[in-house]
Enzyme design. Structure first.
Site, short mmCIF file in Angstrom:
data_model
loop_
_atom_site.label_atom_id
_atom_site.label_comp_id
_atom_site.label_asym_id
_atom_site.label_seq_id
_atom_site.Cartn_x
_atom_site.Cartn_y
_atom_site.Cartn_z
N GLU A 215 14.82 -15.08 0.70
CA GLU A 215 14.59 -16.19 1.91
C GLU A 215 14.17 -18.05 1.79
O GLU A 215 13.88 -18.12 1.54
CB GLU A 215 14.65 -16.12 2.70
CG GLU A 215 15.89 -15.33 3.53
CD GLU A 215 14.93 -14.13 4.51
OE1 GLU A 215 14.04 -14.73 5.16
OE2 GLU A 215 15.43 -13.67 5.19
N ASP B 193 0.88 -1.53 -0.01
CA ASP B 193 -0.44 0.44 -0.19
C ASP B 193 0.89 0.86 -0.12
O ASP B 193 1.66 1.26 0.71
CB ASP B 193 -0.83 -0.10 1.00
CG ASP B 193 -2.04 0.95 0.81
OD1 ASP B 193 -2.40 0.91 0.89
OD2 ASP B 193 -2.40 1.80 2.43
C1 NOJ Z 1 -4.67 2.83 -0.78
C2 NOJ Z 1 -5.79 2.27 -0.61
O1 NOJ Z 1 -5.98 1.27 -1.65
C3 NOJ Z 1 -6.33 3.39 0.03
O2 NOJ Z 1 -8.10 2.35 -0.07
C4 NOJ Z 1 -6.54 3.83 0.91
O3 NOJ Z 1 -7.24 4.37 1.45
C5 NOJ Z 1 -4.76 4.22 0.85
N1 NOJ Z 1 -4.00 3.77 0.39
C6 NOJ Z 1 -4.27 4.13 2.45
O4 NOJ Z 1 -3.86 3.79 3.04
#
Ligand code: NOJ
Length: 556
Positions: A264, A211
């Protein structure tokens, strides 16, 4: 239609042309009737996933969370939200999926924890300048009494990116206030995430979706740099890696360490970066010494125009080839308006694009009439085209049912911080996160025994799995057929544009001779001679109608 278990492909390169199905766990299937989807719900639907013909699932966060941002506010990276199940349920899910040869990718959220994470609670209780505060980004404010935020940086969901705590200091959060940013210059933070990667890899997880992968490295030197241009940070494509917050070169040192952990394992674990960066910067995230793969949102952001699709496909494949990665393709996910609805917007130049779809959602009840029929026709054509491309394709739950965005969720039921923090101006992302319809009726269309956590519209019934399963013309049948053929026909990662390609039609051939033809124009066009194996809509007297894709095995 059930598929018999098949062994997981042994190849370490399984991901290069995989079809990955994104599950948003709280909205997939609810096994205990509390209105929230859960892991046992997913277990019960594993045969459905196998019959669909996917190669992997990506699970959006299922960790303990107060759901300030749909689970992207994580309290504990090495546990399961008790409302969604237990680690034992997770193990059962993994082995059920693996039993069908389906890989498992989990979502790692390294840019920020939740404000309920043990580290953040410790930081709040600890004094200024302490080790506990150094895991996050705490600063004194500016101005008289230090009552102004340390910089003018905005949060993605509205308002400033700084929130003040009891002793007067401020902490950084590029997203919601409940999502404090971690300090990735801190060695303890880095080591802890390496431990988290091993924790899941040891449990048999095959890969990680990362993310906000472009946000971890920041320039936090004093004085804090002002932002070059005030725009939504996720929309910020900076080609040179010099933005104080996004896509800085140092971020790749972090992923080089992650890669060592991935390697790993046998086969090596994989990573896919969610990095909203300039296309020229994407290969660094997708390198073999980094995460290995990066999302490519170019098709998702494109208008329904042959020329745009042609340019994107040509450039992205050339880029991938130059850098040795395989490209990814995405049309929908949990953050954007579903593609059937984007393509249903009124026909005006550029109305299909993601930006304009968002603007439409800002409409506060003034949303224009959608042409749902056209939207679904184009969505099916776009998907069939995407599934014919070399590289891996990411599908989002519900798109195989042809679901549209739900645009009429009552204000009091909306959960997305984008809505809450914008004072309702931005309707947010709940419209694509409404729990799936499995049955034509029942309290939540088969999602669970009770009402679902987001309200489902009446039109979900006829689009349910039950309604589509045995319908030869349904979108579900189309996805199953396409994925079945893709598995059979998939060859080397290349394509050749055929002479039929022009401003209205995209016609390409894959190794082995398989052709995909899409008509973006308004008049039917002829198809190559051969066997038509799957089409996104009915042919008209043997011709390919507007907004339709066909796959053809040419006569030899
Ligand atoms: C991207 C994620 O896909 C989204 O849903 C989220 O709100 C933001 N990152 C923050 O984590």
């Amino acid at each position: 239609m059930e598929m018999s278990p098949r062994p997981a492909a042994a190849s370490a390169e399984w991901w290069r042309q995989a079809v990955v199905y994104q599950i948003y766990p709280r909205s997939f299937a609810d096994s205990d009737g509390d209105g929230l989807g859960d892991l046992r719900g997913i277990v019960s639907r594993v045969p459905y996933l196998a019959a669909l013909g996917i190669d992997a699932v990506w699970l959006s966060p299922f960790y303990p969370s107060a759901l300030a941002d749909g689970g992207y506010d994580v309290d504990d990276y090495r546990d399961v939200d008790p409302r969604l199940g237990t680690l034992a349920d997770f193990d059962e899910l993994t082995s059920a999926l693996h039993g069908y040869g389906i890989r498992v990718i989990v979502d790692i959220v390294p840019n920020h924890t939740s404000n309920r994470h043990a580290w953040f609670l410790e930081a709040l209780a600890a004094p200024k300048g302490s080790r506990a505060r150094d895991r996050y980004v705490f600063r004194d404010g500016r101005g008289p009494a230090r009552a102004e935020p340390p910089s003018d940086w905005p949060a993605a969901f509205g308002g400033p990116a700084w929130t003040r705590v009891g002793d007067g200091q401020w902490y950084l959060h590029l997203f919601a206030a409940e999502q404090p940013d971690l300090n990735w210059a801190n060695r303890e933070v880095r080591d802890d995430f390496l431990a988290t990667l091993r924790f899941w890899a040891d449990r048999g997880v095959d890969g990680f979706r990362v993310d906000v992968a472009h946000g971890l490295a920041k320039n936090l030197a004093e004085p804090l740099e002002p932002l070059p241009v005030k725009r939504h940070p996720a929309d910020w494509p900076v080609p040179h890696g010099t933005h104080p917050l996004w896509d800085r070169d140092e971020v790749h040192d972090i992923y080089a360490e992650w890669r060592q952990v991935f390697n790993e394992y046998d086969p090596p674990r994989i990573g896919v970066a969610e990095a909203w960066v300039h296309p020229s910067r994407r290969p660094r995230y997708a390198s073999a010494s980094g995460l290995g793969q990066a999302f490519n949102f170019d098709l998702l952001e494109a208008n329904w125009k042959a020329g745009e699709f042609l340019r994107i496909i040509t450039d992205d494949l050339a880029d991938a080839q130059r850098h040795g990665a395989s490209t990814t393709w995405v049309l929908s996910n949990h953050d954007v308006v579903r593609h059937a609805s984007r393509y249903a917007l009124p026909a005006r130049d550029d109305r299909d694009s993601l930006t304009n779809a968002k603007a439409w959602l800002l409409g506060n009840g003034t949303a224009p009439e959608l042409d749902r029929g056209r939207g679904l026709r184009r969505a099916r054509a776009a998907t069939l085209l995407m599934l014919a491309l070399p590289g891996s394709a990411y599908l989002y739950q519900g798109e195989e049912l042809g679901l549209h965005e739900v645009t009429d969720i009552p204000a009091e039921r909306i959960q997305d911080p984008a809505y809450l923090r914008s004072g309702g101006a931005d309707k947010g992302r709940d419209g694509c996160r409404v729990p799936l319809p499995w049955a034509t009726d029942g309290p939540s269309f088969g999602f669970g025994a009770g009402a679902a956590h987001l309200p489902q519209p009446a039109w979900f019934g006829p689009l349910s799995v039950e309604a589509q399963e045995h319908d030869h013309a349904s979108t579900l049948t189309l996805y199953r057929q396409a994925l079945g053929w893709r598995r059979t026909l998939q060859g080397a990662e290349s394509l050749e544009w055929m002479p039929g390609t022009n401003g209205q039609v995209l016609d390409f051939r894959r190794p082995g001779g398989w052709r995909s033809v899409t008509n973006f124009g308004s008049r039917p066009v002829p198809l190559p001679h051969g066997t038509v194996i799957v089409t996104s809509g009915p042919l008209e007297e043997g011709l390919l109608p507007a907004d339709t894709t066909a796959w053809v095995i040419p006569a030899s």
